[in-house]
Write a protein that holds these residues in place. Sequence first.
Motif, PDB file in Angstrom:
ATOM      1  N   VAL A  67       9.751 -80.909 -22.979  1.00  0.00           N
ATOM      2  CA  VAL A  67      10.335 -79.712 -23.588  1.00  0.00           C
ATOM      3  C   VAL A  67       9.840 -78.460 -22.874  1.00  0.00           C
ATOM      4  O   VAL A  67      10.618 -77.540 -22.571  1.00  0.00           O
ATOM      5  CB  VAL A  67       9.995 -79.644 -25.091  1.00  0.00           C
ATOM      6  N   VAL A  68       8.539 -78.419 -22.569  1.00  0.00           N
ATOM      7  CA  VAL A  68       7.976 -77.290 -21.834  1.00  0.00           C
ATOM      8  C   VAL A  68       8.624 -77.172 -20.457  1.00  0.00           C
ATOM      9  O   VAL A  68       8.994 -76.074 -20.008  1.00  0.00           O
ATOM     10  CB  VAL A  68       6.448 -77.441 -21.701  1.00  0.00           C
ATOM     11  N   ALA A  69       8.783 -78.301 -19.768  1.00  0.00           N
ATOM     12  CA  ALA A  69       9.424 -78.294 -18.452  1.00  0.00           C
ATOM     13  C   ALA A  69      10.871 -77.812 -18.552  1.00  0.00           C
ATOM     14  O   ALA A  69      11.358 -77.088 -17.673  1.00  0.00           O
ATOM     15  CB  ALA A  69       9.373 -79.693 -17.840  1.00  0.00           C
ATOM     16  N   THR A  70      11.562 -78.188 -19.628  1.00  0.00           N
ATOM     17  CA  THR A  70      12.935 -77.746 -19.836  1.00  0.00           C
ATOM     18  C   THR A  70      13.006 -76.234 -19.991  1.00  0.00           C
ATOM     19  O   THR A  70      13.871 -75.570 -19.389  1.00  0.00           O
ATOM     20  CB  THR A  70      13.528 -78.420 -21.092  1.00  0.00           C
ATOM     21  N   VAL A  71      12.115 -75.688 -20.782  1.00  0.00           N
ATOM     22  CA  VAL A  71      12.096 -74.228 -21.006  1.00  0.00           C
ATOM     23  C   VAL A  71      11.832 -73.492 -19.687  1.00  0.00           C
ATOM     24  O   VAL A  71      12.504 -72.498 -19.360  1.00  0.00           O
ATOM     25  CB  VAL A  71      11.021 -73.853 -22.051  1.00  0.00           C
ATOM     26  N   ILE A  72      10.879 -73.984 -18.919  1.00  0.00           N
ATOM     27  CA  ILE A  72      10.546 -73.344 -17.642  1.00  0.00           C
ATOM     28  C   ILE A  72      11.743 -73.382 -16.694  1.00  0.00           C
ATOM     29  O   ILE A  72      12.098 -72.368 -16.071  1.00  0.00           O
ATOM     30  CB  ILE A  72       9.327 -74.027 -17.009  1.00  0.00           C
ATOM     31  N   ALA A  73      12.380 -74.541 -16.572  1.00  0.00           N
ATOM     32  CA  ALA A  73      13.523 -74.662 -15.675  1.00  0.00           C
ATOM     33  C   ALA A  73      14.710 -73.840 -16.170  1.00  0.00           C
ATOM     34  O   ALA A  73      15.448 -73.253 -15.374  1.00  0.00           O
ATOM     35  CB  ALA A  73      13.925 -76.132 -15.538  1.00  0.00           C
ATOM     36  N   PHE A  74      14.897 -73.786 -17.467  1.00  0.00           N
ATOM     37  CA  PHE A  74      16.039 -73.072 -18.046  1.00  0.00           C
ATOM     38  C   PHE A  74      15.954 -71.563 -17.771  1.00  0.00           C
ATOM     39  O   PHE A  74      16.953 -70.935 -17.400  1.00  0.00           O
ATOM     40  CB  PHE A  74      16.097 -73.323 -19.550  1.00  0.00           C
ATOM     41  N   PHE A  75      14.766 -71.001 -17.907  1.00  0.00           N
ATOM     42  CA  PHE A  75      14.626 -69.553 -17.772  1.00  0.00           C
ATOM     43  C   PHE A  75      14.177 -69.108 -16.378  1.00  0.00           C
ATOM     44  O   PHE A  75      14.504 -68.000 -15.946  1.00  0.00           O
ATOM     45  CB  PHE A  75      13.633 -69.027 -18.820  1.00  0.00           C
ATOM     46  N   TRP A  76      13.413 -69.946 -15.696  1.00  0.00           N
ATOM     47  CA  TRP A  76      12.823 -69.509 -14.433  1.00  0.00           C
ATOM     48  C   TRP A  76      13.120 -70.462 -13.269  1.00  0.00           C
ATOM     49  O   TRP A  76      12.312 -70.604 -12.355  1.00  0.00           O
ATOM     50  CB  TRP A  76      11.310 -69.365 -14.613  1.00  0.00           C
ATOM     51  N   HIS A  77      14.280 -71.106 -13.294  1.00  0.00           N
ATOM     52  CA  HIS A  77      14.577 -72.075 -12.223  1.00  0.00           C
ATOM     53  C   HIS A  77      14.599 -71.466 -10.820  1.00  0.00           C
ATOM     54  O   HIS A  77      14.204 -72.142  -9.862  1.00  0.00           O
ATOM     55  CB  HIS A  77      15.888 -72.822 -12.518  1.00  0.00           C
ATOM     56  N   PRO A  78      15.029 -70.198 -10.607  1.00  0.00           N
ATOM     57  CA  PRO A  78      14.965 -69.664  -9.232  1.00  0.00           C
ATOM     58  C   PRO A  78      13.543 -69.621  -8.689  1.00  0.00           C
ATOM     59  O   PRO A  78      13.293 -69.966  -7.525  1.00  0.00           O
ATOM     60  CB  PRO A  78      15.550 -68.244  -9.380  1.00  0.00           C
ATOM     61  N   GLN A  79      12.600 -69.209  -9.541  1.00  0.00           N
ATOM     62  CA  GLN A  79      11.211 -69.150  -9.101  1.00  0.00           C
ATOM     63  C   GLN A  79      10.649 -70.550  -8.847  1.00  0.00           C
ATOM     64  O   GLN A  79       9.886 -70.762  -7.894  1.00  0.00           O
ATOM     65  CB  GLN A  79      10.353 -68.449 -10.167  1.00  0.00           C
ATOM     66  N   VAL A  80      11.035 -71.510  -9.685  1.00  0.00           N
ATOM     67  CA  VAL A  80      10.550 -72.877  -9.497  1.00  0.00           C
ATOM     68  C   VAL A  80      11.108 -73.462  -8.207  1.00  0.00           C
ATOM     69  O   VAL A  80      10.395 -74.150  -7.461  1.00  0.00           O
ATOM     70  CB  VAL A  80      10.942 -73.762 -10.701  1.00  0.00           C
ATOM     71  N   GLU A  81      12.382 -73.188  -7.923  1.00  0.00           N
ATOM     72  CA  GLU A  81      12.995 -73.701  -6.690  1.00  0.00           C
ATOM     73  C   GLU A  81      12.262 -73.168  -5.463  1.00  0.00           C
ATOM     74  O   GLU A  81      12.074 -73.888  -4.481  1.00  0.00           O
ATOM     75  CB  GLU A  81      14.468 -73.303  -6.629  1.00  0.00           C
TER      76      GLU A  81
END
Length: 204
Positions: A67-81
């Motif tokens: 769930v935490v990983a989902t929230v991070i990817a949902f809101f901050w996926h450009p930074q994660v990429e």
Amino acid sequence: MTPVLDLVGIFVFALSGALQGVRKRLDVVGIAVLAFFTAVGGGIVRDLFIGVQPAALRDTAYLLVPVVATVIAFFWHPQVERAMPAVLVFDAAGLGLFCAVGTAKALHYGLAPMHAVFLGVCTAVGGGVIRDVLSGEKPTLLYDRELYAVPAMLGSTVMVALHALDVRGFVATLSSAVLAFAFRILAVRFRWRAPLAKGVGKAR
């Protein structure tokens, strides 16, 4: 594997699944589903083969981390990429840890060495296969472009060999995990590829 390392591996795999959901333009539910099954799918498959209740269904943390990983990817996926090189390193570490621990658990339940290797590989790559199938991609396990399953198989085989030599516990787990991790990193660095059948050209 300590619980902390276990959760770190689950988080990295969950993040990989969540990012796949973002790329496929899935909604938040679809992203969460991919995150969960990428993170714990391999362990669930292993435990079902062994005949025990999956750890992912006993510990709430196994649900909360995706769930935490989902929230991070949902809101901050450009930074994660943009941080993907670092994520790939952690992914390789998770691969090594999961293949070693999956093999050790299979051996603990009395499986034969070859079956233990099989379940070790399932633990490490099973979640990725489920992720690819759900998202409509060709599973990496069937087209090992960057030698993902091969390092897991190597780590699992070493784990079985150390078990036969009566080397067990943390030393065996760490040795097998580090070997699989190093092999995976080298494969990415030098673009090693598994061979295709004779006469078959490379995919475009």
